[in-house]
Write a protein that holds these residues in place. Structure first.
Motif, PDB file in Angstrom:
ATOM      1  N   CYS A   1       1.011  12.036 -13.246  1.00 27.80           N
ATOM      2  CA  CYS A   1       1.165  11.582 -12.028  1.00 27.80           C
ATOM      3  C   CYS A   1       2.221  11.975 -11.493  1.00 27.80           C
ATOM      4  N   GLY A   2       3.140  11.214 -12.887  1.00 26.64           N
ATOM      5  CA  GLY A   2       4.285  11.263 -12.321  1.00 26.64           C
ATOM      6  C   GLY A   2       5.125  10.613 -10.898  1.00 26.64           C
ATOM      7  N   ARG A   3       5.708  10.514 -10.418  1.00 31.13           N
ATOM      8  CA  ARG A   3       5.866   9.576  -8.662  1.00 31.13           C
ATOM      9  C   ARG A   3       4.753   9.435  -7.705  1.00 31.13           C
ATOM     10  N   LEU A   4       4.198   8.883  -7.379  1.00 27.22           N
ATOM     11  CA  LEU A   4       2.832   9.018  -6.512  1.00 27.22           C
ATOM     12  C   LEU A   4       3.156   8.702  -5.537  1.00 27.22           C
ATOM     13  N   GLU A   5       2.857   9.536  -4.585  1.00 24.34           N
ATOM     14  CA  GLU A   5       3.739   8.854  -3.040  1.00 24.34           C
ATOM     15  C   GLU A   5       2.177   9.449  -1.902  1.00 24.34           C
ATOM     16  N   ILE A   6       1.814   8.164  -1.986  1.00 23.61           N
ATOM     17  CA  ILE A   6       0.589   8.226  -0.661  1.00 23.61           C
ATOM     18  C   ILE A   6       1.083   8.379   0.652  1.00 23.61           C
ATOM     19  N   PHE A   7       0.318   8.669   1.312  1.00 19.95           N
ATOM     20  CA  PHE A   7       0.991   9.554   2.761  1.00 19.95           C
ATOM     21  C   PHE A   7      -0.598   9.005   3.752  1.00 19.95           C
ATOM     22  N   ASP A   8      -0.427   8.370   5.185  1.00 16.13           N
ATOM     23  CA  ASP A   8      -1.512   8.329   5.859  1.00 16.13           C
ATOM     24  C   ASP A   8      -1.239   9.703   7.093  1.00 16.13           C
ATOM     25  N   ILE A   9      -2.592  10.428   6.578  1.00  7.28           N
ATOM     26  CA  ILE A   9      -2.222  11.325   7.274  1.00  7.28           C
ATOM     27  C   ILE A   9      -3.276  11.368   8.471  1.00  7.28           C
ATOM     28  N   GLY A  10      -4.176   9.858   9.210  1.00  7.58           N
ATOM     29  CA  GLY A  10      -3.760   9.571  10.076  1.00  7.58           C
ATOM     30  C   GLY A  10      -5.562   8.992  10.297  1.00  7.58           C
ATOM     31  N   ILE A  11      -6.102   8.862   9.346  1.00  9.05           N
ATOM     32  CA  ILE A  11      -7.350   8.806   9.541  1.00  9.05           C
ATOM     33  C   ILE A  11      -7.499   6.808   9.440  1.00  9.05           C
ATOM     34  N   PRO A  12      -8.169   6.535  10.371  1.00 12.24           N
ATOM     35  CA  PRO A  12      -7.865   4.597  11.220  1.00 12.24           C
ATOM     36  C   PRO A  12      -8.859   3.911  10.123  1.00 12.24           C
ATOM     37  N   GLU A  13      -7.682   2.340  10.113  1.00  9.20           N
ATOM     38  CA  GLU A  13      -8.638   1.814   8.314  1.00  9.20           C
ATOM     39  C   GLU A  13     -10.056   1.810   8.665  1.00  9.20           C
ATOM     40  N   ARG A  14     -10.253   0.991   9.982  1.00  8.60           N
ATOM     41  CA  ARG A  14     -11.600   0.793  10.188  1.00  8.60           C
ATOM     42  C   ARG A  14     -12.575   1.777   9.532  1.00  8.60           C
ATOM     43  N   ILE A  15     -12.128   3.292   9.473  1.00  5.24           N
ATOM     44  CA  ILE A  15     -12.906   4.323   8.349  1.00  5.24           C
ATOM     45  C   ILE A  15     -12.839   3.614   7.008  1.00  5.24           C
ATOM     46  N   LEU A  16     -11.784   4.085   6.532  1.00  2.00           N
ATOM     47  CA  LEU A  16     -11.954   4.173   5.103  1.00  2.00           C
ATOM     48  C   LEU A  16     -12.334   2.168   4.416  1.00  2.00           C
ATOM     49  N   ARG A  17     -12.276   1.294   5.420  1.00  5.38           N
ATOM     50  CA  ARG A  17     -12.968  -0.127   4.923  1.00  5.38           C
ATOM     51  C   ARG A  17     -14.373  -0.047   4.565  1.00  5.38           C
ATOM     52  N   ILE A  18     -15.036   0.654   6.126  1.00  5.19           N
ATOM     53  CA  ILE A  18     -16.863   0.996   5.730  1.00  5.19           C
ATOM     54  C   ILE A  18     -16.786   1.573   4.525  1.00  5.19           C
ATOM     55  N   ARG A  19     -16.299   3.110   4.080  1.00  7.81           N
ATOM     56  CA  ARG A  19     -16.964   3.872   3.542  1.00  7.81           C
ATOM     57  C   ARG A  19     -16.045   3.324   1.697  1.00  7.81           C
ATOM     58  N   THR A  20     -15.079   1.981   1.542  1.00  6.98           N
ATOM     59  CA  THR A  20     -14.524   1.407   0.176  1.00  6.98           C
ATOM     60  C   THR A  20     -16.136   0.445  -0.147  1.00  6.98           C
ATOM     61  N   ALA A  21     -15.824   0.893  -2.149  1.00  2.94           N
ATOM     62  CA  ALA A  21     -17.141  -0.308  -2.462  1.00  2.94           C
ATOM     63  C   ALA A  21     -16.448  -1.694  -2.776  1.00  2.94           C
ATOM     64  N   GLY A  22     -14.735  -1.606  -3.220  1.00  6.64           N
ATOM     65  CA  GLY A  22     -14.441  -3.141  -3.391  1.00  6.64           C
ATOM     66  C   GLY A  22     -13.806  -2.519  -4.560  1.00  6.64           C
ATOM     67  N   LEU A  23     -13.420  -1.345  -5.066  1.00 12.62           N
ATOM     68  CA  LEU A  23     -12.190  -1.132  -5.967  1.00 12.62           C
ATOM     69  C   LEU A  23     -11.572  -0.793  -5.202  1.00 12.62           C
ATOM     70  N   CYS A  24     -10.560  -1.502  -6.086  1.00 15.17           N
ATOM     71  CA  CYS A  24      -8.844  -2.077  -6.007  1.00 15.17           C
ATOM     72  C   CYS A  24      -7.703  -2.576  -6.552  1.00 15.17           C
ATOM     73  N   GLU A  25      -6.692  -2.200  -6.738  1.00 15.08           N
ATOM     74  CA  GLU A  25      -5.692  -2.020  -8.102  1.00 15.08           C
ATOM     75  C   GLU A  25      -5.353  -3.653  -8.350  1.00 15.08           C
ATOM     76  N   ASN A  26      -5.648  -4.509  -8.778  1.00 15.83           N
ATOM     77  CA  ASN A  26      -5.154  -5.677  -9.670  1.00 15.83           C
ATOM     78  C   ASN A  26      -3.938  -5.792  -8.646  1.00 15.83           C
ATOM     79  N   GLY A  27      -4.515  -7.527  -8.030  1.00 13.74           N
ATOM     80  CA  GLY A  27      -3.242  -8.257  -7.640  1.00 13.74           C
ATOM     81  C   GLY A  27      -3.569  -9.240  -6.553  1.00 13.74           C
ATOM     82  N   PRO A  28      -2.197  -9.784  -6.241  1.00 10.86           N
ATOM     83  CA  PRO A  28      -2.315 -11.527  -6.306  1.00 10.86           C
ATOM     84  C   PRO A  28      -3.192 -11.478  -4.763  1.00 10.86           C
TER      85      PRO A  28
END
Length: 494
Positions: A197-224
Motif C-alpha cells: 500500500c505504500g503511504r496510506l491516507e484515509i479520507f473522510d468523504i462525508g458519511i456520518p460516523e453513526r452509519i459506520l458504527r451500525i455496520r462495523t462488526a468490531g474489527l479494529c487496529e490493536n491499540g490502547p
C-alpha cells in the motif's frame, strides 16, 4: 468495546452496506464519489508535482468512477493526463457512468497503455472489492508498470490485493501511496497487502460516523483504546499478591531458558510475584539463573494439585520449552478453572485431541489465551487453516469461537480474536521481533496481565501491543533478553 474512529477497520462487504445506508439516508452517492475522486487528484498533485503526466487507469465499476473524477479534476488543474479503461466505458452504470460522462472525453483501451518515464499512475481499476484474480489484460499492464518502476497511487487499495484478506489475487500493484475512504480495510493491514500500500491516507468523504458504527462488526487496529478501562495505575497501598501471582512452567534441565524468559517478562510486565514451577531435575539449573523470580518444585500432577490449593496463584503460562507433551496435557486440564496462557509445546500437546482442551475451558468467562504461530494453529485447527475462503481474521475468530479461548494468531500481522467475535489486527511490531524467545516473552507479558485481573481479550491485546513497543525500543538486533528489559509500563499507554 470503546471504539476510536481512527481504529475502525471495515470489510469490503461492510463498506458496500455503508454506501447503501448512506444513499438510503438521503446522502447523494455521486457527491461521495466526487469527494473520493477529488481526494485522489489532490494526493497526486501534492505528492508528485514533478510528474510529466498523470495516467489514470479506470476499471469497470465505481473504483473506475473515482478515477474519472480524478482525471477531470487533474485536467481542470492544467496538468497532462492520459486515461485508459478496462472494458467498454459505455457499459458503465450508475455513478460511474455519470463520472465518465462528466469527464467528457474518450478513454483509450487499457491494452494500449505503454509506460513512459515521468508517468505517475493512478490505479482506479478494482479497489478493495476484488475477490477473484485480476484479468490477464490488467495483469500485463501491472507487470509493465512494475518493470518500469513507476510511482503508483492506488484508489482505495492496490488493484490485485484482496480487501478482505490482504492476499494477492494473481498480480497486484505495489503502490507508493494509497488513498482510501472513511476507514481502513483488512487488506491494508494484513500481509502481504500491508507491504503493497505504500503511504496510506484515509479520507473522510462525508458519511456520518453513526452509519459506520451500525455496520462495523468490531474489527479494529490493536491499540490502547481496547484496554483503557483496565490499565489501572498502581495503588500505593497494594501488596505484591494484589498485583497478581503468575506461575510459569519450566521445561527439563536442557530446556529451561524459554520459561525463564516468560517469567522475567511477566515480572517486568507488572505481576507482583512470578514463580517458576520446575521438576526436580531442572531445579539446580533454574536456581542458578533466578533472583527476583521465585522457584517451586512441581514434580508431577499430585504436586500441582497441592499447589493449586493456594488461590493466590492467579494465572499460569504453560508451553515454552516444556517438552513433555503428556504432562502438558494433564497440567492444562488441571488448570481449567484458572487463567492460562497456552503457548508452544502446550498447544502442540493437544494436536491429537483438541476437543478435550476446548471442552475443559468452555464454561464461564473466557480464561484461556492461546498464542499459536501458523504451524501450531494448523495442529489444533487443520480444517480452519485449510479453508482458502477465510482471511487470517476469519480464521482467528473461527478458532476462538470453537476453542472458547482468545487466540493470538502470531505473525507480522498478529490477529487477536475473542470467542465473542471481537478481533484486532496489530501493526506496531518491528520485523526484528522474529527472533528466538520472542514468543516466550509475549506469553509472559500476557500472563502478567491475566494475573492482574485483566479480561482475557484485553490482556492479550495489551500484551501484543507492549511486545511490539518493547521490540521497537530494543531496536534491530535485539535478543529476547533485551526484549524483556525493554518492556514499558502499561499505564503509560492508557
Amino acid at each position: 468495546m470503546p471504539m476510536d474512529r481512527d481504529a475502525f477497520i471495515i470489510t469490503p462487504a461492510e463498506m458496500s452496506a455503508i454506501d447503501r445506508d448512506a444513499a438510503l439516508s438521503g446522502i447523494d452517492s455521486f457527491r461521495l464519489m466526487t469527494s473520493a475522486g477529488m481526494a485522489v487528484a489532490a494526493a497526486a498533485l501534492r505528492f508528485y508535482p514533478e510528474a510529466l503526466r498523470f495516467v489514470i487507469l479506470c476499471g469497470p465499476g465505481n473504483n473506475g468512477g473515482d478515477g474519472y473524477v480524478a482525471a477531470a479534476t487533474l485536467c481542470r488543474s492544467g496538468v497532462p493526463t492520459g486515461v485508459y479503461a478496462l472494458g467498454d466505458p459505455a457499459r458503465l452504470k450508475g455513478d460511474a457512468a455519470r463520472a465518465h460522462a462528466e469527464w467528457g472525453r474518450t478513454a483509450e483501451s487499457l491494452a494500449q497503455y505503454r509506460p513512459k518515464p515521468g508517468d505517475v499512475v493512478i490505479d482506479a481499476l478494482f479497489g478493495a472489492g476484488l475477490s477473484r484474480p485480476v484479468p490477464d489484460e490488467a495483469a500485463v499492464v501491472i507487470r509493465a508498470i512494475k518493470h518500469e518502476d513507476l510511482p503508483v497511487i492506488a484508489v482505495d487499495l492496490p488493484s490485485g490485493v484482496d480487501g478482505r484478506s490482504g492476499q494477492v489475487l494473481g498480480e497486484s500493484f505495489h503502490a507508493s501511496h494509497t488513498v482510501t475512504f472513511m476507514a481502513r480495510k483488512p487488506g491494508h493491514l494484513l500481509m502481504p497487502g500491508r507491504t503493497l500500500c505504500g503511504r496510506l491516507e484515509i479520507f473522510d468523504i462525508g458519511i456520518p460516523e453513526r452509519i459506520l458504527r451500525i455496520r462495523t462488526a468490531g474489527l479494529c487496529e490493536n491499540g490502547p483504546h481496547l484496554w483503557a478501562g483496565h490499565a489501572r495505575a498502581l495503588d500505593p497501598s497494594a501488596h505484591k499478591f494484589k498485583r497478581g501471582h503468575l506461575a510459569v512452567f519450566s521445561g527439563g534441565p536442557l530446556a529451561t531458558g524459554a520459561a525463564r524468559l516468560s517469567a522475567m517478562a511477566g515480572l517486568k510486565a507488572g505481576a507482583g510475584l512470578v514463580t517458576l514451577a520446575s521438576a526436580s531435575a531442572a531445579l539446580n539449573v533454574n536456581a542458578a539463573h533466578l533472583t527476583a523470580v521465585m522457584l517451586k518444585e512441581v514434580e508431577d500432577a499430585g504436586a500441582l494439585a497441592l499447589w493449586l490449593a493456594d488461590k493466590r496463584v492467579s494465572a499460569f503460562v504453560l508451553g515454552p520449552g516444556f517438552g513433555d507433551m503428556e504432562t502438558a496435557r494433564r497440567y492444562a486440564l488441571m488448570l481449567s478453572d484458572r487463567a492460562l496462557v497456552l503457548d508452544a509445546d502446550g498447544i502442540t500437546a493437544f494436536k491429537g485431541d483438541p476437543a478435550s482442551l476446548f471442552d475443559a475451558y468452555a464454561g464461564g468467562e473466557t480464561r484461556l489465551v492461546m498464542t499459536p504461530h501458523d504451524g501450531e494453529f494448523a495442529r489444533l485447527f487443520p480444517d480452519i487453516e485449510a479453508d482458502p475462503s477465510l482471511s487470517k481474521v476469519d480464521r482467528a475468530i473461527a478458532a476462538a469461537r470453537r476453542s472458547h479461548a482468545v487466540i493470538v494468531y502470531k505473525g507480522a500481522d498478529t490477529v487477536i480474536a475473542s470467542p465473542d467475535g471481537r478481533a484486532a489486527i496489530n501493526t506496531n511490531a518491528p520485523p526484528w521481533l522474529a527472533t528466538a524467545g520472542s514468543g516466550d516473552t509475549l506469553a509472559g507479558i500476557i500472563g502478567a496481565h491475566l494475573a492482574q485481573g485483566m479480561p482475557a481479550f484485553e490482556a492479550a491485546a495489551a500484551g501484543v501491543w507492549r511486545h511490539g513497543r518493547a521490540g521497537a525500543k530494543a531496536g534491530e538486533g535485539l535478543t529476547a533478553e533485551d526484549l524483556a528489559a525493554a518492556i514499558e509500563p502499561l499505564p503509560a499507554f492508557s
